[in-house]
Design an enzyme around this catalytic site. Sequence first.
Site, PDB file in Angstrom:
ATOM      1  N   TYR A  33      59.165  33.883   0.999  1.00 50.09           N
ATOM      2  CA  TYR A  33      57.848  33.344   1.301  1.00 50.09           C
ATOM      3  C   TYR A  33      57.035  33.171   0.030  1.00 50.09           C
ATOM      4  O   TYR A  33      57.429  33.630  -1.040  1.00 50.09           O
ATOM      5  CB  TYR A  33      57.121  34.238   2.319  1.00 50.09           C
ATOM      6  N   LYS A 149      60.952  37.208  -3.681  1.00 53.05           N
ATOM      7  CA  LYS A 149      59.826  37.351  -2.743  1.00 53.05           C
ATOM      8  C   LYS A 149      60.332  37.191  -1.310  1.00 53.05           C
ATOM      9  O   LYS A 149      60.149  36.154  -0.670  1.00 53.05           O
ATOM     10  CB  LYS A 149      58.727  36.340  -3.082  1.00 53.05           C
ATOM     11  N   GLU A 181      54.344  48.539  -9.163  1.00 49.59           N
ATOM     12  CA  GLU A 181      53.311  47.566  -8.766  1.00 49.59           C
ATOM     13  C   GLU A 181      52.616  48.050  -7.501  1.00 49.59           C
ATOM     14  O   GLU A 181      52.941  49.099  -6.950  1.00 49.59           O
ATOM     15  CB  GLU A 181      53.922  46.173  -8.570  1.00 49.59           C
ATOM     16  N   LEU A 206      57.636  42.046  -8.566  1.00 47.52           N
ATOM     17  CA  LEU A 206      57.518  40.613  -8.348  1.00 47.52           C
ATOM     18  C   LEU A 206      56.873  40.000  -9.586  1.00 47.52           C
ATOM     19  O   LEU A 206      55.904  40.550 -10.122  1.00 47.52           O
ATOM     20  CB  LEU A 206      56.648  40.339  -7.110  1.00 47.52           C
TER      21      LEU A 206
END
Length: 283
Positions: A33, A149, A181, A206
Amino acid sequence: MTRIIYLNGQYIPETEGKVSVFDRGFLFSDSVYEVVSVLDRKLVDFEGHVQRLARSLSEIGIEGAPDAHAWLGICRELVSRNAFEEGMIYWQVTRGTPDDRDFVFPPTDMPPTVLAFTQSRTLVNNPVAERGLSVVTVPDLRWGRADIKTTQLLYASLMKNAAIGQGADDAWMERDGWITEGSAQNAHIINRDGVLITHPLNREILHGITRAAVLPLVVQRIEERPFSVSEAEQAAEAFVSSASGFVMPVVRINGYAIGDGKPGSATVQLRNAYIEWARRTAK
Ligand code: PDD
């Protein structure tokens, strides 16, 4: 108001969107996505998002998704049909819909399921940017390819909700004491020597499109290296970056006030610089 969404080539009311129970995205999270922000009805950093989607698709071998030109058309059509000024557009591509559940992939000529919808949100005047976020650290127990992702978001969602359950706003994940993260944002600190420290791009995080746009706007010295939980707790400033939050100050980590417990001045400057850049370059 009923949104008009895009599903497999058609623009339809959200209530009419139907996906098979055998869809690989539903049964296996076999899908990727993107989230693209919209300012003044224009797309922020479209190229970055479309390129990352192409990379995510190629890493897991999904073929047949719309190309960059087609995505631009889909996004513009959604903006015009939904009359919204500011927010996000969510895109998802799954490996499609075989006629049964099977771990083995369907043939590559099976068309993917392609979905896109708008989310109207206040991004620039978001009140959270005024007060800043409180985060708690949690172990990063995600799979080893956080750079793709995918829609395998259960762990991030569990951790965000656990953080809220502890009275915080969100979770920062750590591996062996090193921050990777946030639940859905890249994490950054500015230490007391004024150095901005951010995790390097590898498979543990990411590769944020907002992060990539923000770093060239930074006036401080930048070190791309992991930072520890205790470095974070002692930082002068901290913030997260994402398409849905832009640059968002973090004012508390594991209960420790960051700086004076208010959004740091360098962070506020960076947020403003990013918003100015995003407005100027949106298409
Ligand atoms: N999340 N890290 C993770 C784990 C993310 O899920 C995201 C984005 C980011 C920031 O990436 P970008 O700057 O390209 O948005 C970092 C989106 C917004 C989401 O899942 O809603």
